[in-house]
Design a protein around this motif. Structure first.
Motif, mmCIF file in Angstrom:
data_model
loop_
_atom_site.group_PDB
_atom_site.id
_atom_site.type_symbol
_atom_site.label_atom_id
_atom_site.label_comp_id
_atom_site.label_asym_id
_atom_site.label_seq_id
_atom_site.Cartn_x
_atom_site.Cartn_y
_atom_site.Cartn_z
ATOM 1 N N GLY A 55 0.806 -1.210 0.000
ATOM 2 C CA GLY A 55 0.000 0.000 0.000
ATOM 3 C C GLY A 55 0.834 1.252 0.000
ATOM 4 N N ASN A 56 0.143 2.396 -0.082
ATOM 5 C CA ASN A 56 0.808 3.690 -0.202
ATOM 6 C C ASN A 56 1.793 3.960 0.923
ATOM 7 O OD1 ASN A 56 1.015 6.759 0.197
ATOM 8 N ND2 ASN A 56 0.170 6.553 -1.865
ATOM 9 N N SER A 57 1.533 3.463 2.119
ATOM 10 C CA SER A 57 2.430 3.743 3.239
ATOM 11 C C SER A 57 3.771 3.016 3.123
ATOM 12 C CB SER A 57 1.765 3.366 4.564
ATOM 13 O OG SER A 57 1.554 1.968 4.637
ATOM 14 N N LYS A 58 3.849 2.002 2.265
ATOM 15 C CA LYS A 58 5.080 1.213 2.111
ATOM 16 C C LYS A 58 5.822 1.507 0.810
ATOM 17 C CE LYS A 58 4.369 -1.242 5.814
ATOM 18 N NZ LYS A 58 5.129 -1.029 7.004
ATOM 19 N N LEU A 60 7.155 4.685 -2.023
ATOM 20 C CA LEU A 60 7.357 6.089 -2.342
ATOM 21 C C LEU A 60 7.077 6.245 -3.832
ATOM 22 C CD1 LEU A 60 8.249 8.885 -1.297
ATOM 23 C CD2 LEU A 60 10.559 8.308 -2.092
ATOM 24 N N ASP A 80 3.286 10.799 -4.064
ATOM 25 C CA ASP A 80 3.751 11.361 -2.797
ATOM 26 C C ASP A 80 4.342 12.756 -2.941
ATOM 27 O OD1 ASP A 80 3.249 9.263 -0.805
ATOM 28 O OD2 ASP A 80 4.600 8.081 -2.051
ATOM 29 N N ARG A 117 12.012 12.858 1.171
ATOM 30 C CA ARG A 117 10.655 12.321 1.020
ATOM 31 C C ARG A 117 10.575 10.878 1.517
ATOM 32 N NH1 ARG A 117 6.793 16.312 -0.173
ATOM 33 N NH2 ARG A 117 7.853 17.917 -1.366
ATOM 34 N N LYS A 121 8.404 9.383 5.113
ATOM 35 C CA LYS A 121 7.444 8.268 5.155
ATOM 36 C C LYS A 121 7.956 7.111 6.010
ATOM 37 C CE LYS A 121 4.681 7.155 1.851
ATOM 38 N NZ LYS A 121 4.050 6.673 0.613
ATOM 39 N N GLY A 122 9.143 7.262 6.595
ATOM 40 C CA GLY A 122 9.713 6.196 7.415
ATOM 41 C C GLY A 122 10.201 5.015 6.580
ATOM 42 N N LEU A 123 10.595 5.287 5.340
ATOM 43 C CA LEU A 123 11.047 4.225 4.444
ATOM 44 C C LEU A 123 12.561 4.264 4.292
ATOM 45 C CD1 LEU A 123 8.270 4.630 1.710
ATOM 46 C CD2 LEU A 123 8.334 2.993 3.605
ATOM 47 N N SER A 127 13.162 0.119 0.265
ATOM 48 C CA SER A 127 11.712 0.181 0.045
ATOM 49 C C SER A 127 11.423 0.327 -1.448
ATOM 50 C CB SER A 127 11.119 1.378 0.788
ATOM 51 O OG SER A 127 11.341 1.268 2.176
ATOM 52 N N LYS A 191 3.173 18.577 -1.491
ATOM 53 C CA LYS A 191 3.767 17.585 -2.391
ATOM 54 C C LYS A 191 4.667 18.218 -3.456
ATOM 55 C CE LYS A 191 0.041 14.258 -1.906
ATOM 56 N NZ LYS A 191 -0.882 13.357 -2.605
#
Length: 196
Positions: A55-58, A60, A80, A117, A121-123, A127, A191
């Motif tokens: 999903g979008n959270s995982k 970029l 993003d 960026r 997102k914490g990636l 990722s 963005k």
């Protein structure tokens, strides 16, 4: 066919990565659209690929076009950020005879902006990163640039936002807009790219 596609997406979700089953055959691509890593998607495959990667959270998802392109042509929904790979000169005084357009210059803070960026997102560099430009040329160059910086799962959208040029000189063959995927002229300031 729809059931098979759902099954493939489910298998991807278990694996947590974008599977090569969706990947475009590199041999069918012009040299300008090929990347060193060989990870490709068609625009119409991006939503399923993002879902399969968690999903979008995982993931970029970046638009690499210029600020003017985003402003006048619109942006895909779900992206993003806009992180231009190249940008027009401030005053657009130099002309590129080969391309018959104003000269584009490499954006010096491309990698730092992608990293900013990504971290927001914490990636990490491991990722999934999906890059989209107008027609797939700049996203392939951006993918190669990120690969040299240690990114391992960078996918280039080979037909981009507007698609390839048809014989009548229009971008009407493929791409995000021509696939009927969601996009808008309304831009989200958070963005957008601002030089630092």
């Amino acid at each position: 066919m729809k059931q098979l596609r759902s099954l493939v997406v489910s298998v991807w979700m278990v694996c947590g990565t974008v599977a090569s089953a969706w990947a475009v055959d590199a041999a069918s691509l012009p040299e300008a659209k090929r990347t060193k890593a060989g990870h490709y998607l068609d625009a119409k495959e991006v939503p399923a690929a993002m879902a399969s990667a968690g999903g979008n959270s995982k993931v970029l998802f970046l638009d690499l076009r210029t600020r003017a392109e985003a402003m006048y042509v619109g942006m895909p929904e779900g992206v993003d950020a806009l992180v231009p790979f190249v940008e027009h000169q401030e005053l657009m005084t130099d002309w590129d005879d080969k391309r018959s357009t104003y000269k584009l210059e490499p954006l010096q803070d491309f990698v730092p902006e992608v990293m900013r960026r990504l971290q927001a997102k914490g990636l990490s560099k491991d990722s999934t990163v999906i890059l989209l430009c107008r027609s797939g040329d700049r996203s392939s160059k951006g993918a190669d640039r990120l690969a040299t910086e240690g990114f391992t799962k960078v996918y280039s959208v080979v037909d981009g936002f507007e698609g390839d040029m048809s014989k009548d000189g229009r971008r009407s063959m493929n791409g995000w807009k021509n696939a009927g995927l969601p996009w808008s002229y309304k831009l989200d300031k958070s963005k957008m790219y601002f030089p630092r």
